[in-house]
Design an enzyme around this catalytic site. Structure first.
Site, PDB file in Angstrom:
ATOM      1  N   ARG A   1       0.848  -1.196   0.000  1.00 48.11           N
ATOM      2  CA  ARG A   1       0.000   0.000   0.000  1.00 48.11           C
ATOM      3  C   ARG A   1       0.873   1.232   0.000  1.00 48.11           C
ATOM      4  O   ARG A   1       1.941   1.243   0.612  1.00 48.11           O
ATOM      5  CB  ARG A   1      -0.812   0.093   1.304  1.00 48.11           C
ATOM      6  CG  ARG A   1      -1.943  -0.851   1.423  1.00 48.11           C
ATOM      7  CD  ARG A   1      -2.662  -0.595   2.739  1.00 48.11           C
ATOM      8  NE  ARG A   1      -3.467  -1.732   3.111  1.00 48.11           N
ATOM      9  CZ  ARG A   1      -2.993  -2.870   3.589  1.00 48.11           C
ATOM     10  NH1 ARG A   1      -1.699  -3.005   3.797  1.00 48.11           N
ATOM     11  NH2 ARG A   1      -3.799  -3.861   3.879  1.00 48.11           N
TER      12      ARG A   1
ATOM     13  N   SER B   1       6.482  -5.389   7.126  1.00 48.22           N
ATOM     14  CA  SER B   1       5.847  -6.385   8.010  1.00 48.22           C
ATOM     15  C   SER B   1       6.605  -7.708   8.065  1.00 48.22           C
ATOM     16  O   SER B   1       6.059  -8.775   7.736  1.00 48.22           O
ATOM     17  CB  SER B   1       4.424  -6.624   7.538  1.00 48.22           C
ATOM     18  OG  SER B   1       3.715  -5.425   7.526  1.00 48.22           O
TER      19      SER B   1
ATOM     20  N   ASP C   1       4.218  -3.380  11.060  1.00 47.73           N
ATOM     21  CA  ASP C   1       2.794  -3.034  10.893  1.00 47.73           C
ATOM     22  C   ASP C   1       2.044  -2.958  12.228  1.00 47.73           C
ATOM     23  O   ASP C   1       1.177  -2.100  12.419  1.00 47.73           O
ATOM     24  CB  ASP C   1       2.079  -3.989   9.916  1.00 47.73           C
ATOM     25  CG  ASP C   1       2.273  -5.461  10.210  1.00 47.73           C
ATOM     26  OD1 ASP C   1       3.059  -5.797  11.117  1.00 47.73           O
ATOM     27  OD2 ASP C   1       1.647  -6.296   9.523  1.00 47.73           O
TER      28      ASP C   1
HETATM   29  C1  GLC Z   1       4.649 -11.821  10.124  1.00 46.21           C
HETATM   30  C2  GLC Z   1       5.845 -10.894  10.306  1.00 46.21           C
HETATM   31  C3  GLC Z   1       5.538  -9.783  11.298  1.00 46.21           C
HETATM   32  C4  GLC Z   1       4.256  -9.070  10.902  1.00 46.21           C
HETATM   33  C5  GLC Z   1       3.123 -10.097  10.772  1.00 46.21           C
HETATM   34  C6  GLC Z   1       1.813  -9.456  10.353  1.00 46.21           C
HETATM   35  O1  GLC Z   1       4.444 -12.519  11.296  1.00 46.21           O
HETATM   36  O2  GLC Z   1       6.960 -11.642  10.725  1.00 46.21           O
HETATM   37  O3  GLC Z   1       6.600  -8.853  11.375  1.00 46.21           O
HETATM   38  O4  GLC Z   1       3.942  -8.118  11.864  1.00 46.21           O
HETATM   39  O5  GLC Z   1       3.472 -11.069   9.811  1.00 46.21           O
HETATM   40  O6  GLC Z   1       1.913  -8.816   9.129  1.00 46.21           O
END
Ligand code: GLC
Length: 422
Positions: A32, A100, A153
């Site tokens: 995004r 993320s 995130d």
């Molecule tokens: C995975 C990633 C983590 C992220 C999660 C949700 O677990 O390792 O960093 O926050 O996905 O997107």
């Protein structure tokens, strides 16, 4: 219950400088880009433009250069469209990079990738500074944009939650992957002994997807899914509760049943393909309210299972229900574990040193939640929330508010950048 497996964020959570801020979010399935305008008034937050695109699958196992060139190119297009030829010479744009995946932070705007999750496999990037990679790609394109913060995130979602409601102390993502972060007293974080923050608190990114315990109710389907995944022996909790995997657990159960009996007719070769049944199809099966379960029949046909009687279609709905209910309940146990750790479950908390009044008074506690699984799969959400009340009890639950935070991770990351400018 959980331990922070790597990093603590030291965030001022101070608001903030008016202006325009950008966020780029590389999640699991989508990326995004958005632009946020902050005004003079604290309440003036305008999310002006949001673009959401699926991440092309070839990028997930390409090279660092290919991935970051693509992201820089997408940002450039976004800016061109959105500035629409207006003169922006000499304007440096501040960017939040919501990334993320597990990162070891070296500062608010830098950090190295610890490992990939959610099917990404660009091995050369492990150990590299992610923000630097993006900054390099932006510079190569001649884009005047500065990567001002690198944010998980969950931390972005917490920031937006906190912005709207300062009782927000936990944020959870249920999307392609799953993770949580929470606000902890600095003196309760062993890694940060002696470190002082103005607020006395810190955000701990738990990376709870990697939580593991022999008490987790793991079945042979979970064991096989893990063994055949690109990150075997890793992210065990995530593989039981998140959007990337629920569909595949259901697929495995149907496949086993069709191998062990003839209720599904001849064994479909399509059914043997990993990830062919997506979690959004599981949600559609689960929520099919047509009397003949026509949606279930359609989805089964897509995976090579045709002409099964209504009785068998009902069985498939039941499988989706069992898998999703387990996920929802485990997710709730995770949240309850955090609330216990910080003394918001009515018990006073695991960490010693809390004052008597803190233990005795149950404070209003907001849990910010985001992610496609939570937002789009009603039954998952309902099972999760129902189990949370069951674990905490009616009385304590009255003080715990679960709040959906759409695009919270990206908007919240942009707010963090704004807070850094002041
Ligand atoms: C995975 C990633 C983590 C992220 C999660 C949700 O677990 O390792 O960093 O926050 O996905 O997107």
């Amino acid at each position: 219950m959980f331990t922070s497996n790597h990093c603590c964020y030291l965030l001022p959570l101070l608001w903030r400088e008016k202006g325009t801020y950008y966020a780029l979010h590389l999640g699991g399935t989508y990326f995004r880009i958005l632009r946020v305008l902050l005004g003079d008034q604290r309440s003036y937050l305008d999310v002006q433009d949001v673009e959401r695109h699926p991440i092309p699958s070839h990028l997930m196992n390409s090279t660092s250069e290919v991935l970051f060139n693509f992201l820089a190119f997408s940002l450039e297009r976004f800016i061109e469209k959105e500035e629409n030829g207006s003169d922006s010479q000499g304007v440096r744009r501040e960017l939040a990079f919501t990334f993320s995946f597990p990162v070891k932070h070296t500062s608010i705007s830098s950090g190295v990738l610890i490992k990939w999750t959610k099917g990404f496999e660009i091995s050369e990037m492990v150990g590299q500074d992610i923000a630097e990679c993006l900054q390099g790609a932006l510079n190569r394109r001649g884009l005047d944009m500065h990567v001002a913060a690198l944010v998980n995130d969950t931390v972005g979602a917490l920031s937006l939650g906190y912005y709207h409601d300062p009782d927000t102390v936990v944020a959870v993502v249920f999307g392609t992957g799953s993770n949580a972060c929470y606000l902890e007293r600095t003196d309760a974080i062993i890694k940060c002994q002696g470190l002082l923050t103005t607020s006395g608190s810190m955000v701990v990114n738990m990376e709870w997807g990697n939580f593991w315990s022999s008490h987790l109710p793991r079945t042979s389907y979970d064991i096989d899914l893990d063994a055949e995944s690109s990150n075997a022996n890793d992210m065990g909790f995530e593989k039981m509760i998140s959007g990337m995997y629920l569909g595949d657990i259901v697929r495995r159960v149907i496949l086993r049943m069709s191998e062990d009996s003839d209720i599904f007719g001849p064994i479909s070769p399509v059914l043997s393909e990993p990830y062919v049944l997506r979690t959004n199809s599981v949600s559609a099966i689960h929520e099919d309210d047509t009397p003949e379960l026509q949606e279930v029949a359609r989805i089964l046909k897509d995976i090579g299972v045709s002409d099964v009687p209504l009785k068998v279609r009902k069985l498939v709905v039941k499988i989706c229900d069992v898998v999703t209910r387990r996920a929802g309940r485990l997710a709730a146990a995770g949240i309850a574990g955090i609330l216990k750790k910080i003394g918001r479950d009515g018990s006073g908390g695991i960490t010693s040193g809390r004052s008597r009044s803190e233990i005795q008074m149950q404070k209003r506690t907001v849990v910010a939640v985001e992610g496609g699984l939570y937002m789009n799969y009603t039954m998952f959400r309902e099972y999760m929330e129902e189990a949370l009340v069951e674990i905490l009890g009616e009385e304590v639950s009255q003080y715990v508010v679960v709040k959906a935070m759409e695009d919270g991770s990206s908007i919240g990351s942009a707010l963090l950048v704004a807070s850094l400018q002041s």
